[in-house]
Scaffold this motif. Sequence first.
Motif, PDB file in Angstrom:
ATOM      1  N   PRO A 115       0.925  -1.057   0.072  1.00 32.79           N
ATOM      2  CA  PRO A 115      -0.190   0.076   0.018  1.00 32.79           C
ATOM      3  C   PRO A 115       0.887   1.143   0.167  1.00 32.79           C
ATOM      4  CG  PRO A 115      -0.002  -0.852   2.062  1.00 32.79           C
ATOM      5  CD  PRO A 115       0.721  -1.845   1.208  1.00 32.79           C
ATOM      6  N   ALA A 116       0.300   2.507  -0.359  1.00 25.66           N
ATOM      7  CA  ALA A 116       1.087   3.542  -0.252  1.00 25.66           C
ATOM      8  C   ALA A 116       1.633   3.673   1.213  1.00 25.66           C
ATOM      9  CB  ALA A 116       0.081   4.775  -0.560  1.00 25.66           C
ATOM     10  N   GLY A 117       2.853   4.146   1.049  1.00 22.21           N
ATOM     11  CA  GLY A 117       3.411   4.582   2.370  1.00 22.21           C
ATOM     12  C   GLY A 117       4.397   3.468   2.728  1.00 22.21           C
ATOM     13  N   LYS A 118       4.601   2.303   1.936  1.00 19.54           N
ATOM     14  CA  LYS A 118       5.262   1.236   2.328  1.00 19.54           C
ATOM     15  C   LYS A 118       5.889   0.695   0.875  1.00 19.54           C
ATOM     16  CE  LYS A 118       2.625  -0.828   6.240  1.00 19.54           C
ATOM     17  NZ  LYS A 118       2.206  -1.681   6.787  1.00 19.54           N
ATOM     18  N   TRP A 119       6.920  -0.210   1.155  1.00 18.94           N
ATOM     19  CA  TRP A 119       7.586  -0.684  -0.050  1.00 18.94           C
ATOM     20  C   TRP A 119       8.425  -1.972   0.143  1.00 18.94           C
ATOM     21  CZ3 TRP A 119      13.028  -1.487   0.101  1.00 18.94           C
ATOM     22  CH2 TRP A 119      13.607  -0.932   1.448  1.00 18.94           C
ATOM     23  N   VAL A 120       8.858  -2.800  -0.818  1.00 16.42           N
ATOM     24  CA  VAL A 120       9.481  -3.992  -0.739  1.00 16.42           C
ATOM     25  C   VAL A 120      10.359  -4.378  -2.045  1.00 16.42           C
ATOM     26  CG1 VAL A 120       7.731  -5.650  -1.395  1.00 16.42           C
ATOM     27  CG2 VAL A 120       9.372  -6.517   0.382  1.00 16.42           C
ATOM     28  N   ARG A 121      11.601  -4.516  -1.566  1.00 13.93           N
ATOM     29  CA  ARG A 121      12.407  -4.889  -2.783  1.00 13.93           C
ATOM     30  C   ARG A 121      12.794  -6.516  -2.926  1.00 13.93           C
ATOM     31  NH1 ARG A 121      13.662  -3.752  -7.772  1.00 13.93           N
ATOM     32  NH2 ARG A 121      15.870  -4.333  -8.509  1.00 13.93           N
ATOM     33  N   CYS A 129       5.300  -5.544   4.000  1.00 13.28           N
ATOM     34  CA  CYS A 129       6.246  -4.593   3.114  1.00 13.28           C
ATOM     35  C   CYS A 129       6.952  -3.935   4.187  1.00 13.28           C
ATOM     36  CB  CYS A 129       5.344  -3.651   2.436  1.00 13.28           C
ATOM     37  SG  CYS A 129       4.200  -4.701   1.180  1.00 13.28           S
ATOM     38  N   ASN A 130       7.937  -2.971   3.927  1.00 14.41           N
ATOM     39  CA  ASN A 130       8.755  -1.946   4.700  1.00 14.41           C
ATOM     40  C   ASN A 130       7.991  -0.763   4.938  1.00 14.41           C
ATOM     41  OD1 ASN A 130      10.856  -4.155   5.107  1.00 14.41           O
ATOM     42  ND2 ASN A 130      11.410  -3.432   2.761  1.00 14.41           N
ATOM     43  N   PRO A 131       7.853  -0.169   6.023  1.00 10.62           N
ATOM     44  CA  PRO A 131       7.390   1.172   5.932  1.00 10.62           C
ATOM     45  C   PRO A 131       8.372   2.230   5.548  1.00 10.62           C
ATOM     46  CG  PRO A 131       7.897   0.544   8.324  1.00 10.62           C
ATOM     47  CD  PRO A 131       8.180  -0.812   7.452  1.00 10.62           C
ATOM     48  N   TYR A 188       8.722  -0.653  -4.781  1.00 10.16           N
ATOM     49  CA  TYR A 188       9.645  -1.592  -4.553  1.00 10.16           C
ATOM     50  C   TYR A 188      10.997  -1.030  -4.284  1.00 10.16           C
ATOM     51  CZ  TYR A 188       9.853  -1.639  -9.867  1.00 10.16           C
ATOM     52  OH  TYR A 188       9.980  -1.278 -10.977  1.00 10.16           O
ATOM     53  N   TYR A 189      11.093   0.367  -4.062  1.00  7.27           N
ATOM     54  CA  TYR A 189      12.495   1.066  -3.959  1.00  7.27           C
ATOM     55  C   TYR A 189      12.107   1.982  -2.767  1.00  7.27           C
ATOM     56  CZ  TYR A 189      14.447  -0.238  -8.365  1.00  7.27           C
ATOM     57  OH  TYR A 189      14.696  -0.704  -9.620  1.00  7.27           O
ATOM     58  N   PHE A 190      13.319   1.749  -1.752  1.00  5.75           N
ATOM     59  CA  PHE A 190      13.248   2.827  -0.563  1.00  5.75           C
ATOM     60  C   PHE A 190      13.063   4.278  -1.387  1.00  5.75           C
ATOM     61  CE2 PHE A 190      15.546   5.569   2.127  1.00  5.75           C
ATOM     62  CZ  PHE A 190      14.889   5.394   3.307  1.00  5.75           C
ATOM     63  N   ALA A 191      13.696   4.573  -2.507  1.00  9.13           N
ATOM     64  CA  ALA A 191      13.961   5.678  -3.136  1.00  9.13           C
ATOM     65  C   ALA A 191      12.365   6.364  -3.147  1.00  9.13           C
ATOM     66  CB  ALA A 191      14.731   5.839  -4.310  1.00  9.13           C
ATOM     67  N   ASP A 192      11.519   5.319  -3.356  1.00  5.91           N
ATOM     68  CA  ASP A 192      10.274   5.613  -3.609  1.00  5.91           C
ATOM     69  C   ASP A 192       9.518   6.612  -2.215  1.00  5.91           C
ATOM     70  OD1 ASP A 192       9.841   4.900  -6.198  1.00  5.91           O
ATOM     71  OD2 ASP A 192       9.381   2.525  -5.539  1.00  5.91           O
ATOM     72  N   CYS A 193      10.149   6.425  -1.270  1.00  5.78           N
ATOM     73  CA  CYS A 193       9.765   7.039  -0.059  1.00  5.78           C
ATOM     74  C   CYS A 193      10.382   8.483  -0.297  1.00  5.78           C
ATOM     75  CB  CYS A 193      10.252   6.491   1.284  1.00  5.78           C
ATOM     76  SG  CYS A 193       9.352   4.633   1.389  1.00  5.78           S
ATOM     77  N   LYS A 194       9.630   9.605  -0.271  1.00  5.50           N
ATOM     78  CA  LYS A 194      10.220  10.708  -0.593  1.00  5.50           C
ATOM     79  C   LYS A 194      10.142  11.703   0.698  1.00  5.50           C
ATOM     80  CE  LYS A 194      10.090  10.071  -4.947  1.00  5.50           C
ATOM     81  NZ  LYS A 194      11.306   9.773  -5.879  1.00  5.50           N
TER      82      LYS A 194
END
Length: 199
Positions: A33-39, A46-48, A61-67
Amino acid sequence: SGTCKQCESGFYCPGGRGIDYKRENAAPKFPCPAGKWVRELGKSSCNPCPVGKYSTLVGAYYFADCKSCPKGKYMSSTAASACTDCSPGRYSTGKGSDSSSSCEGCPTGKYMSGMGATSCTSCPKGTYMSSKGASVCTSCAPGKYSVSVGSSTASHCVNCEKGKASFLSGATSCTSCAKGKYMNLVGSSVCTDCSVGKY
């Protein structure tokens, strides 16, 4: 029989793997979901995004997607899909702020009525503000006026001189008394009618 596939990047599977989703009764996979990611592949969660950051992207799927939160905003929680605006009377000039305390109060002589501000506005003529963190400036009282911008004290509101008055609050000048009226005091908000037989 169905085959087990690794859950791909940007998705998570409750069991770590998802049974072939084309098969009947297949185990589901879900996009982060929005606010999380997983590579990594085959993850069950997923990682928050950390504090001070956010992501609007579903299936990231990138940490870089967390702005980083932009100026004028902050986020004190993880897994955020949006940042919180600084409240009226406050502003922030830094990116990636993780606390409401990063939103500073507007200095005296300035204000900010909107949310999410990156700066404050000087109090206009006819007003002042002696406190920090103001969302509105205080108007000079009737009978007074001010031509100063960014005034931080009521002493900048000057009394109207004799023969003039300011009828409303927030005046930037005083008005001369009309014919048939007078005012022999300073700081008046009204003019007085001349007595009968005089002008």
